[in-house]
Design a protein around this motif. Structure first.
Motif, mmCIF file in Angstrom:
data_model
loop_
_atom_site.group_PDB
_atom_site.id
_atom_site.type_symbol
_atom_site.label_atom_id
_atom_site.label_comp_id
_atom_site.label_asym_id
_atom_site.label_seq_id
_atom_site.Cartn_x
_atom_site.Cartn_y
_atom_site.Cartn_z
ATOM 1 N N TYR A 4 0.718 -0.998 0.193
ATOM 2 C CA TYR A 4 -0.166 -0.077 -0.145
ATOM 3 C C TYR A 4 1.099 0.938 0.226
ATOM 4 N N ALA A 68 -8.530 2.949 1.532
ATOM 5 C CA ALA A 68 -9.253 4.254 2.769
ATOM 6 C C ALA A 68 -8.288 5.329 3.070
ATOM 7 N N TYR A 102 -11.629 5.256 7.082
ATOM 8 C CA TYR A 102 -11.888 4.537 7.097
ATOM 9 C C TYR A 102 -11.106 3.296 6.474
ATOM 10 N N THR A 103 -11.594 2.467 6.676
ATOM 11 C CA THR A 103 -10.769 1.310 6.084
ATOM 12 C C THR A 103 -11.849 0.457 4.710
ATOM 13 N N ARG A 104 -11.556 0.341 3.547
ATOM 14 C CA ARG A 104 -12.755 -0.811 3.056
ATOM 15 C C ARG A 104 -12.212 -1.947 3.816
ATOM 16 N N HIS A 107 -9.451 -4.596 3.597
ATOM 17 C CA HIS A 107 -7.754 -4.291 3.657
ATOM 18 C C HIS A 107 -7.771 -4.003 4.611
ATOM 19 N N ARG A 108 -8.500 -4.253 5.933
ATOM 20 C CA ARG A 108 -8.874 -4.158 7.594
ATOM 21 C C ARG A 108 -7.878 -5.161 8.284
ATOM 22 N N LEU A 112 -2.993 -0.260 7.595
ATOM 23 C CA LEU A 112 -3.890 0.697 7.184
ATOM 24 C C LEU A 112 -4.208 2.197 8.331
ATOM 25 N N ALA A 113 -4.591 1.812 9.220
ATOM 26 C CA ALA A 113 -4.990 3.019 9.840
ATOM 27 C C ALA A 113 -4.683 3.586 10.889
ATOM 28 N N PRO A 191 -9.781 -2.694 12.959
ATOM 29 C CA PRO A 191 -10.163 -1.359 11.536
ATOM 30 C C PRO A 191 -10.565 -0.399 12.183
#
Length: 198
Positions: A4, A68, A102-104, A107-108, A112-113, A191
């Motif tokens: 990512y 995200a 927010y993360t789809r 993809h959690r 990413l968060a 997430p």
């Protein structure tokens, strides 16, 4: 493990970022679009790209699809609907408010968060004018409360004081630095989602 890239959003990213956000408010919150809470989602450029002290970040996957989002602005919690003491503690102008983390779903749990929050905290620290970092979350959203408790301190739990499903947090500027993950590597962090722009 997927790779990512987290970057500052540009005008060409706004439609995809908006889709991630709207999908989240409909799917995770169950509220759908509520203008008084979600107006910034419609005007992402005016809310986050134009003001110098605001920012919108996106995380994109290997196919360059936005998966995200994370934003920051200089507006503290408003009273009403928030308690007056909370608005006084986190005044606009000196408070960096984290928004739209927010993360789809697919993809959690890949860090990413946490990466987005780390970049946002760096942005707030570099600004020089922010004294604190604030956010609120809906604890009924799976993983949200645990994620924010891993990074910050609860300053008001409205379930206890007002019978509402909102928990308010302060996050230290260096909350993510010790646990930052190099680009392209995932973690098992939960997430994250925020409730609204109350």
């Amino acid at each position: 493990m997927r790779d990512y890239c987290v970057r500052v959003a540009g005008p060409d990213d706004l439609d995809e970022a908006r889709a991630v956000m709207l999908d989240t408010v409909y799917r995770d919150f169950g509220t759908g679009y509520v203008p008084r809470w979600h107006g910034d989602i419609i005007d992402l450029a005016g809310a986050y790209l134009t003001p110098a002290r605001h920012t919108l970040l996106v995380a994109v996957d290997a196919a360059d699809t936005i998966v995200a989002t994370g934003a920051l602005d200089s507006r503290g919690p408003l009273h009403p609907p928030n308690p007056a003491h909370l608005a006084a503690r986190y005044p606009s102008g000196t408070t960096a408010q984290l928004r739209r983390i927010y993360t789809r779903p697919a993809h959690r749990r890949r860090g990413l968060a946490r990466r987005l929050v780390g970049e946002l905290l760096d942005f707030a620290a570099a600004d020089g004018g922010y004294r604190s970092v604030y956010l609120h979350t809906d604890p009924s959203v799976e993983g949200a409360e645990g994620f924010w408790r891993s990074l910050g301190e609860v300053v008001l739990d409205e379930r206890e004081e007002r019978g509402q499903s909102v928990v308010h947090f302060e996050v230290p500027f260096d909350a993510v630095r010790a646990s930052r993950v190099p680009a392209g590597h995932g973690t098992t962090s939960s997430p994250s989602t925020l409730l609204t722009d109350r």
